[in-house]
Scaffold this active site. Structure first.
Site, PDB file in Angstrom:
ATOM      1  N   HIS A 195       0.762  -1.195  -0.185  1.00  0.00           N
ATOM      2  CA  HIS A 195      -0.070   0.021  -0.098  1.00  0.00           C
ATOM      3  C   HIS A 195       0.789   1.318   0.142  1.00  0.00           C
ATOM      4  O   HIS A 195       0.284   2.311   0.256  1.00  0.00           O
ATOM      5  CB  HIS A 195      -1.096  -0.067   1.287  1.00  0.00           C
ATOM      6  CG  HIS A 195      -1.950  -0.900   0.998  1.00  0.00           C
ATOM      7  ND1 HIS A 195      -3.617  -0.656   0.559  1.00  0.00           N
ATOM      8  CD2 HIS A 195      -2.279  -2.308   0.924  1.00  0.00           C
ATOM      9  CE1 HIS A 195      -4.308  -1.568   0.529  1.00  0.00           C
ATOM     10  NE2 HIS A 195      -3.569  -2.569   0.941  1.00  0.00           N
ATOM     11  N   GLY A 236      -4.237 -12.253  -5.345  1.00  0.00           N
ATOM     12  CA  GLY A 236      -3.518 -11.166  -5.061  1.00  0.00           C
ATOM     13  C   GLY A 236      -1.937 -11.233  -5.774  1.00  0.00           C
ATOM     14  O   GLY A 236      -0.977 -10.496  -5.140  1.00  0.00           O
ATOM     15  N   SER A 252      -3.208 -11.039 -11.598  1.00  0.00           N
ATOM     16  CA  SER A 252      -3.752 -11.544 -12.901  1.00  0.00           C
ATOM     17  C   SER A 252      -4.335 -10.740 -13.768  1.00  0.00           C
ATOM     18  O   SER A 252      -4.213 -10.356 -14.862  1.00  0.00           O
ATOM     19  CB  SER A 252      -4.713 -12.790 -12.819  1.00  0.00           C
ATOM     20  OG  SER A 252      -5.850 -12.292 -12.481  1.00  0.00           O
ATOM     21  N   GLU A 269      -6.818   0.172 -15.943  1.00  0.00           N
ATOM     22  CA  GLU A 269      -7.334  -0.635 -14.663  1.00  0.00           C
ATOM     23  C   GLU A 269      -8.273   0.635 -14.045  1.00  0.00           C
ATOM     24  O   GLU A 269      -9.264   0.455 -13.797  1.00  0.00           O
ATOM     25  CB  GLU A 269      -6.229  -1.400 -14.016  1.00  0.00           C
ATOM     26  CG  GLU A 269      -7.288  -2.106 -12.875  1.00  0.00           C
ATOM     27  CD  GLU A 269      -6.541  -3.211 -12.583  1.00  0.00           C
ATOM     28  OE1 GLU A 269      -5.427  -3.711 -13.095  1.00  0.00           O
ATOM     29  OE2 GLU A 269      -6.747  -3.755 -11.328  1.00  0.00           O
ATOM     30  N   ASP A 286       1.728  -3.140  -9.722  1.00  0.00           N
ATOM     31  CA  ASP A 286       1.393  -4.425 -10.301  1.00  0.00           C
ATOM     32  C   ASP A 286       1.722  -4.322 -11.785  1.00  0.00           C
ATOM     33  O   ASP A 286       2.350  -5.106 -12.353  1.00  0.00           O
ATOM     34  CB  ASP A 286      -0.226  -4.670 -10.304  1.00  0.00           C
ATOM     35  CG  ASP A 286      -0.814  -4.883  -8.875  1.00  0.00           C
ATOM     36  OD1 ASP A 286      -0.071  -5.196  -8.101  1.00  0.00           O
ATOM     37  OD2 ASP A 286      -1.779  -4.821  -8.814  1.00  0.00           O
TER      38      ASP A 286
HETATM   39  P1  ADP Z   1      -6.031 -10.133  -9.252  1.00  0.00           P
HETATM   40  O1  ADP Z   1      -5.299  -9.170 -10.330  1.00  0.00           O
HETATM   41  O2  ADP Z   1      -5.333 -10.176  -7.829  1.00  0.00           O
HETATM   42  O3  ADP Z   1      -5.888 -11.616  -9.790  1.00  0.00           O
HETATM   43  P2  ADP Z   1      -8.263  -8.952  -9.884  1.00  0.00           P
HETATM   44  O4  ADP Z   1      -9.824  -8.833  -9.248  1.00  0.00           O
HETATM   45  O5  ADP Z   1      -7.595  -7.611  -9.900  1.00  0.00           O
HETATM   46  O6  ADP Z   1      -7.417 -10.004  -9.122  1.00  0.00           O
HETATM   47  O7  ADP Z   1      -8.227  -9.522 -11.408  1.00  0.00           O
HETATM   48  C1  ADP Z   1      -8.913 -10.726 -11.820  1.00  0.00           C
HETATM   49  C2  ADP Z   1      -9.850 -10.367 -12.938  1.00  0.00           C
HETATM   50  O8  ADP Z   1      -9.104 -10.169 -13.954  1.00  0.00           O
HETATM   51  C3  ADP Z   1     -10.528 -11.564 -13.225  1.00  0.00           C
HETATM   52  O9  ADP Z   1     -12.006 -11.512 -12.596  1.00  0.00           O
HETATM   53  C4  ADP Z   1     -11.017 -11.421 -14.662  1.00  0.00           C
HETATM   54  O10 ADP Z   1     -12.001 -10.605 -14.885  1.00  0.00           O
HETATM   55  C5  ADP Z   1      -9.839 -10.919 -15.254  1.00  0.00           C
HETATM   56  N1  ADP Z   1      -8.683 -11.950 -15.597  1.00  0.00           N
HETATM   57  C6  ADP Z   1      -7.312 -12.173 -15.222  1.00  0.00           C
HETATM   58  N2  ADP Z   1      -6.729 -12.912 -15.966  1.00  0.00           N
HETATM   59  C7  ADP Z   1      -7.720 -13.615 -16.860  1.00  0.00           C
HETATM   60  C8  ADP Z   1      -7.685 -14.309 -18.043  1.00  0.00           C
HETATM   61  N3  ADP Z   1      -6.582 -14.889 -18.178  1.00  0.00           N
HETATM   62  N4  ADP Z   1      -8.728 -14.493 -18.794  1.00  0.00           N
HETATM   63  C9  ADP Z   1      -9.776 -13.742 -18.536  1.00  0.00           C
HETATM   64  N5  ADP Z   1     -10.117 -12.520 -17.613  1.00  0.00           N
HETATM   65  C10 ADP Z   1      -8.830 -12.571 -16.685  1.00  0.00           C
HETATM   66 MG    MG Z   2      -5.662  -7.095  -9.848  1.00  0.00          MG
END
Ligand code: ADP
Ligand code: MG
Length: 380
Positions: free
Chosen positions: A35, A122, A125, A158, A170
């Protein structure tokens, strides 16, 4: 099948032809500095071996299409603005928009994604997806976007298009990390230093433990932390909490009359110092000695920033009891992953100890792996 061959197969399946190329961008763990990014402070992530791969080729219809092994039906869009594409496709439409908004001519492409980055754990992705798409668009379009400018473009996708108020950590990690290095990033100037982080050479490992705790209230709590930090900076008359040093902290805390605000401020100020101290130790090869800083970071997140949950606290306690040099939650909080610095031959027993503690508490079983610092976004 590997993630790249699955992405390529998904491209053929969706579009009836092969892609022009494959790109990859990793998830990340943050070694320390939580943070602090939106407080203009310091972070120290490294890239995970898990990554999102994009198979990409030109789009004859002049639009953008994207599908994923998680959502095989392509989402297609033309020129859009924030809010027009919703759902997971918004991350991709957001990158196209953010690049266009920065003045670039973005080539229309078709994209198929596959990933072994765990979603919503976390380890970011979302940034992996944004970063891989951004890198592919820049390469295919021959766009002149310097590396140091790229994370902010993905972050705008984002923040503004998807509407998630995340900091620069990130996307910087997914784009700028290098193998065998941790990325020391100044979130005010975007200056980076690649810090040697070859744990295997020291007989050490970072064990990542996905708590598999359900994410709850994440966006609201995140936004609330951000607001409190900004309000504290305002009262203290500084641009951001990064401008308060540890020696200045006692006096600063006296000027804040709200106990919650005081504790939030104390976390950010001490956490920035812990990042600097960690970097100093790593630069001089004293890797084991960062352990207590990691654990102090966790305590600060638990007691002062209040972003941990029972599952991550139990994982940290169990890892330390099993002999870890240090352990902390990593990522925005309210679930997600814990990392533990352990002797390499203690990784498995530590993972087993955490799993046993979870069973005792009746928690969903954790998922653990040893994370070796991998490369940032790249064409394969
Ligand atoms: P984090 O970034 O911690 O994994 P987030 O909530 O910020 O969690 O992002 C996750 C979201 O990103 C998923 O709910 C989806 O909408 C999207 N996402 C991530 N990777 C993929 C993928 N390979 N295919 C489709 N959607 C994805
Ligand atoms: Mg995220």
């Amino acid at each position: 099948m590997s993630v790249s061959s699955t992405a390529e197969a998904a491209f053929r399946e969706a579009y009836g032809t092969g892609p022009e190329g494959l790109w990859a961008a990793p998830g990340r763990v943050n070694l320390i500095g939580e943070h602090t990014d939106y407080n203009d402070g310091f972070v120290l992530p490294f890239a995970l071996p898990q990554r999102t791969v994009a198979a990409v080729g030109p789009a004859p219809d002049g639009k953008w299409s994207v599908c994923s092994t998680l959502a095989p039906e392509p989402v297609t869009f033309g020129v859009t603005g924030p809010g027009e594409v919703t759902g997971w496709g918004a991350y991709v439409a957001g990158v196209v928009w953010a690049l266009q908004d920065a003045g670039y001519e973005v080539p229309p492409v078709r994209i198929a994604l596959d990933s072994d980055v765990p979603l919503g754990a976390g380890v970011s992705s979302s940034a992996a997806m944004e970063s891989v798409v951004l890198t592919a668009l820049i390469d295919l379009g021959g766009l002149d976007v310097p590396l140091e400018r790229r994370p902010a473009i993905a972050q705008r996708a984002e923040n503004v298009y998807v509407g998630a108020p995340t900091g620069i950590l990130d996307q910087s990690a997914s784009i700028r990390c290098e193998p065998g290095r941790a990325l020391f990033l100044d979130c005010r100037t975007y200056e980076v230093e690649q810090i040697p982080f070859d744990l295997a050479a020291e007989g050490l490992a970072i064990l990542v433990i996905n708590s598999n705790a359900p994410h709850q209230h994440v966006d609201g709590e995140y936004g609330a932390r951000r607001k409190t930090c900004e309000a504290a900076a305002g009262i203290l008359g500084v641009t951001a909490l990064r401008d308060v040093s540890v020696p200045e902290l006692p006096e600063a805390l006296e000027r804040l009359d709200d106990d919650v605000m005081r504790r939030r401020t104390r976390h950010i100020v001490t956490e920035n110092q812990r990042v600097l101290d960690t970097v100093t130790l790593l630069r001089s090869g004293r890797v084991r000695e960062i352990g207590p800083l990691l654990t102090a970071s966790h305590t600060s997140m638990r007691d002062d920033f209040e972003i941990t949950v029972a599952q991550v606290d139990v994982a940290v306690r169990a890892a330390l009891a099993a002999g870890a040099y240090g352990a902390r939650m990593t990522g925005g909080g309210f679930g997600g992953c814990v990392l533990a610095l352990v002797d390499a031959d203690r990784a498995e027993p530590t993972a087993a100890a955490v799993a046993a503690a979870y069973e005792e508490h009746g928690f969903t079983a954790p998922t653990s792996w040893v994370a070796v610092a991998g490369p940032g976004a790249t064409r394969l």
